[in-house]
Design a protein around this motif. Structure first.
Motif, PDB file in Angstrom:
ATOM      1  N   SER A  49       0.837  -1.213   0.000  1.00 16.70           N
ATOM      2  CA  SER A  49       0.000   0.000   0.000  1.00 16.70           C
ATOM      3  C   SER A  49       0.861   1.247   0.000  1.00 16.70           C
ATOM      4  CB  SER A  49      -0.914   0.027   1.229  1.00 16.70           C
ATOM      5  OG  SER A  49      -0.148   0.315   2.382  1.00 16.70           O
ATOM      6  N   GLY A  50       0.228   2.369  -0.330  1.00 14.31           N
ATOM      7  CA  GLY A  50       0.932   3.641  -0.321  1.00 14.31           C
ATOM      8  C   GLY A  50       1.321   4.058   1.086  1.00 14.31           C
ATOM      9  N   SER A  51       0.438   3.790   2.045  1.00 13.04           N
ATOM     10  CA  SER A  51       0.756   4.136   3.432  1.00 13.04           C
ATOM     11  C   SER A  51       2.002   3.382   3.890  1.00 13.04           C
ATOM     12  CB  SER A  51      -0.410   3.782   4.357  1.00 13.04           C
ATOM     13  OG  SER A  51      -1.544   4.529   4.019  1.00 13.04           O
ATOM     14  N   ASN A  54       5.108   4.975   2.281  1.00 15.55           N
ATOM     15  CA  ASN A  54       5.513   6.204   2.963  1.00 15.55           C
ATOM     16  C   ASN A  54       6.142   5.904   4.319  1.00 15.55           C
ATOM     17  OD1 ASN A  54       4.705   7.982   0.947  1.00 15.55           O
ATOM     18  ND2 ASN A  54       2.615   8.133   1.731  1.00 15.55           N
ATOM     19  N   HIS A  76      -1.230  13.733   3.185  1.00 19.85           N
ATOM     20  CA  HIS A  76      -1.767  12.391   3.443  1.00 19.85           C
ATOM     21  C   HIS A  76      -0.985  11.734   4.570  1.00 19.85           C
ATOM     22  CE1 HIS A  76      -2.997   8.203   2.630  1.00 19.85           C
ATOM     23  NE2 HIS A  76      -4.018   8.711   1.971  1.00 19.85           N
ATOM     24  N   GLU A  81      -2.663   8.607   7.662  1.00 16.89           N
ATOM     25  CA  GLU A  81      -1.905   7.364   7.820  1.00 16.89           C
ATOM     26  C   GLU A  81      -1.742   7.001   9.297  1.00 16.89           C
ATOM     27  OE1 GLU A  81       1.490   7.507   5.113  1.00 16.89           O
ATOM     28  OE2 GLU A  81       0.166   8.139   3.477  1.00 16.89           O
ATOM     29  N   GLU A 131       4.014  16.197  -1.360  1.00 12.07           N
ATOM     30  CA  GLU A 131       2.950  15.353  -1.920  1.00 12.07           C
ATOM     31  C   GLU A 131       2.559  15.860  -3.313  1.00 12.07           C
ATOM     32  OE1 GLU A 131      -0.179  14.320   0.892  1.00 12.07           O
ATOM     33  OE2 GLU A 131      -1.662  14.571  -0.702  1.00 12.07           O
ATOM     34  N   ASN A 135      -3.495  15.708  -2.697  1.00 10.09           N
ATOM     35  CA  ASN A 135      -4.855  15.169  -2.584  1.00 10.09           C
ATOM     36  C   ASN A 135      -5.832  16.175  -1.979  1.00 10.09           C
ATOM     37  OD1 ASN A 135      -7.078  13.458  -2.259  1.00 10.09           O
ATOM     38  ND2 ASN A 135      -6.292  12.643  -0.338  1.00 10.09           N
ATOM     39  N   ASP A 164       5.569  11.763  -1.549  1.00  7.37           N
ATOM     40  CA  ASP A 164       4.383  10.926  -1.578  1.00  7.37           C
ATOM     41  C   ASP A 164       3.759  11.186  -2.942  1.00  7.37           C
ATOM     42  OD1 ASP A 164       1.938   9.759  -1.487  1.00  7.37           O
ATOM     43  OD2 ASP A 164       1.294  10.676   0.401  1.00  7.37           O
ATOM     44  N   ALA A 166       1.686   9.355  -4.716  1.00  9.94           N
ATOM     45  CA  ALA A 166       0.578   8.427  -4.984  1.00  9.94           C
ATOM     46  C   ALA A 166       0.038   8.664  -6.398  1.00  9.94           C
ATOM     47  CB  ALA A 166      -0.521   8.609  -3.943  1.00  9.94           C
ATOM     48  N   ARG A 167      -0.095   9.948  -6.750  1.00 14.05           N
ATOM     49  CA  ARG A 167      -0.600  10.301  -8.087  1.00 14.05           C
ATOM     50  C   ARG A 167       0.426  11.087  -8.895  1.00 14.05           C
ATOM     51  NH1 ARG A 167      -4.515  11.228  -4.449  1.00 14.05           N
ATOM     52  NH2 ARG A 167      -6.309   9.828  -4.489  1.00 14.05           N
ATOM     53  N   CYS A 192       1.251   5.064  -6.194  1.00  9.12           N
ATOM     54  CA  CYS A 192       0.160   4.076  -6.115  1.00  9.12           C
ATOM     55  C   CYS A 192      -0.141   3.459  -7.476  1.00  9.12           C
ATOM     56  CB  CYS A 192      -1.125   4.741  -5.624  1.00  9.12           C
ATOM     57  SG  CYS A 192      -1.185   4.944  -3.848  1.00  9.12           S
ATOM     58  N   LYS A 195      -4.617   3.396  -7.584  1.00 12.74           N
ATOM     59  CA  LYS A 195      -5.562   4.521  -7.669  1.00 12.74           C
ATOM     60  C   LYS A 195      -6.005   4.655  -9.121  1.00 12.74           C
ATOM     61  CE  LYS A 195      -5.284   6.106  -3.342  1.00 12.74           C
ATOM     62  NZ  LYS A 195      -4.275   6.964  -2.730  1.00 12.74           N
TER      63      LYS A 195
HETATM   64  C1  LIG Z   1      -4.080   6.967  -1.451  1.00 14.32           C
HETATM   65  C2  LIG Z   1      -2.932   7.789  -1.053  1.00 14.32           C
HETATM   66  C3  LIG Z   1      -1.826   7.221  -0.373  1.00 14.32           C
HETATM   67  C4  LIG Z   1      -1.732   5.768  -0.017  1.00 14.32           C
HETATM   68  O1  LIG Z   1      -2.863   5.199   0.471  1.00 14.32           O
HETATM   69  P1  LIG Z   1      -3.059   3.624   0.666  1.00 14.32           P
HETATM   70  O2  LIG Z   1      -4.514   3.533   0.851  1.00 14.32           O
HETATM   71  O3  LIG Z   1      -2.284   3.254   1.870  1.00 14.32           O
HETATM   72  O4  LIG Z   1      -2.546   2.916  -0.539  1.00 14.32           O
HETATM   73  C5  LIG Z   1      -0.784   8.053  -0.057  1.00 14.32           C
HETATM   74  N1  LIG Z   1      -0.792   9.351  -0.380  1.00 14.32           N
HETATM   75  C6  LIG Z   1      -1.818   9.929  -1.035  1.00 14.32           C
HETATM   76  C7  LIG Z   1      -1.734  11.369  -1.397  1.00 14.32           C
HETATM   77  C8  LIG Z   1      -2.922   9.166  -1.389  1.00 14.32           C
HETATM   78  O5  LIG Z   1      -3.936   9.750  -2.031  1.00 14.32           O
END
Ligand SMILES: *Cc1c(COP(=O)(O)O)cnc(C)c1O
Length: 360
Positions: A49-51, A54, A76, A81, A131, A135, A164, A166-167, A192, A195
């Motif tokens: 997972s992204g969490s 990180n 995030h 987290e 980030e 988000n 981070d 993720a996107r 990620c 996503k």
């Molecule tokens: C979704 C997300 C993550 C990681 O989330 P997980 O649900 O743990 O995969 C990390 N950073 C951002 C900005 C996100 O949107």
């Protein structure tokens, strides 16, 4: 929200199932190589997972008991987290104010760096986290000049920069640059796969080789090594290689919907079009009597008279969000036709609200 499509399911069904930790699962190694190559980093690691990606980054960058990291107050890592960096890694966080475009004021950021080590009062700053896209701020893309300046600051004080991301593929598409152009300014990144890229599971963590070697150990202690990971690697590979190009479509649909909000009669919505850069849209309602949660409820319910008025029932899922706003996200599986339906629904909900108000 993304559902794996048929191509992805087929790739997973065909994947060889081998163990990752014991013999170096072939497919996962391939995915990690593709990632490192794409990001122009020395090495990469698949994480569940992204969490976790990180958290591992924090654990590796901040390895001593008195280490500290600097994160955005709306990031995030800081908000969503579970405070894992403190809870699990034992790392203190100090925050910098997240600006509306997801960046920081560099003077404020510099003032947060504690470089008076070894004076015993202070922790030692080790890491700056950014980030991209941001988000909470509505999918904002960090300017490349900002990243360059953050990196210069970090270099001056001997800190590391973790993104981070993720996107980050959305950021790359929006800026029309390869991801490596963005990531040249960071030491490490997590991205990620699950996503907008549509894989069912997983994130990629990338950085220098010695960072990744330590990350492998952290992943194990967090329970993040995966047996028979080839099935996930097959999905991840498809996500990275074939799903990035279509992100542009999400960005276009988000802008189309945002414009429709602005054009809506009655003028119920406030949108900053310049802030609609990727697949996340944050907007406000201009009527205090129409709350974001009521608007979202109406968008996802099929109300009385709707089928007669629209020819069909349309349900649109959005969420009330920070600062009395609404958050809407576009991703794999949401087409431009779906977006047109969402616009019709939004106009219907808005006109009904006006009618009710007039009647009252
Ligand atoms: C979704 C997300 C993550 C990681 O989330 P997980 O649900 O743990 O995969 C990390 N950073 C951002 C900005 C996100 O949107």
């Amino acid at each position: 929200m993304t559902q794996p499509g048929p191509a992805l399911r087929q790739a997973m069904a065909k994947a060889a199932l081998e163990d990752d930790l014991m013999k170096g699962e072939e497919k996962i190694c391939e995915l990690e190589e593709i990632t490192a190559d794409m990001f122009q980093m020395e090495a990469a690691l698949f994480v569940p997972s992204g969490s976790m990606g990180n958290l591992i980054a924090v654990m590796v960058h901040c390895r001593e008991r008195d280490d500290e990291m600097i994160v955005g107050d709306l990031s995030h890592i800081h908000i969503y987290e579970q405070g894992g960096s403190a809870q699990i890694a034992g790392v203190h966080a100090t925050t910098a104010t997240t600006l509306p475009d997801g960046s920081f004021n560099l003077e404020q950021l510099e003032s947060k760096i504690r470089h008076n080590y070894p004076i015993p009062h202070y922790p030692r700053s080790r890491l700056i986290c950014v980030e991209n896209t941001h988000n909470v701020q509505g999918g904002r893309v960090l300017p490349l000049t900002f990243l360059q300046e953050v990196r210069a600051l970090a270099d001056r004080y001997g800190l590391s920069v973790h993104m981070d991301g993720a996107r980050v593929m959305n950021a790359a598409v929006a800026q029309k640059v390869p991801p490596s152009t963005i990531l040249q300014h960071t030491h490490t990144v997590s991205v990620c796969l699950s996503k907008g890229l549509g894989a069912p599971v997983g994130s990629m963590l990338a950085g220098p080789r010695d960072f990744i070697s330590k990350a492998v150990r952290c992943r194990k202690v967090l329970g993040g090594h995966i047996f028979k990971s080839g099935i996930l690697a097959a999905a991840g590979k498809l996500a990275l290689l074939e799903m990035v190009e279509r992100l542009e479509e999400d960005h276009r649909n988000a802008k189309t919907f945002a414009q429709a909000l602005l054009d809506c009669d009655p003028p119920l919505f406030a949108v900053d079009m310049a802030a609609v850069e990727t697949n996340i849209l944050r907007f406000h309602l201009r009527e205090s009597s129409f709350s974001p949660s009521e608007f979202c409820d109406r968008m996802c319910q099929v109300g009385e008279g709707e089928e007669a008025a629209l020819g069909e029932g349309i349900q649109v899922l959005m969420y009330p969000f920070f600062g009395n706003s609404v958050r809407a996200v576009w991703h794999f599986g949401i087409s431009s036709k779906d977006t047109q339906l969402a616009i019709r629904k939004m106009q219907f909900v808005a006109s009904q609200f006006l009618e009710e108000k007039v009647r009252a």
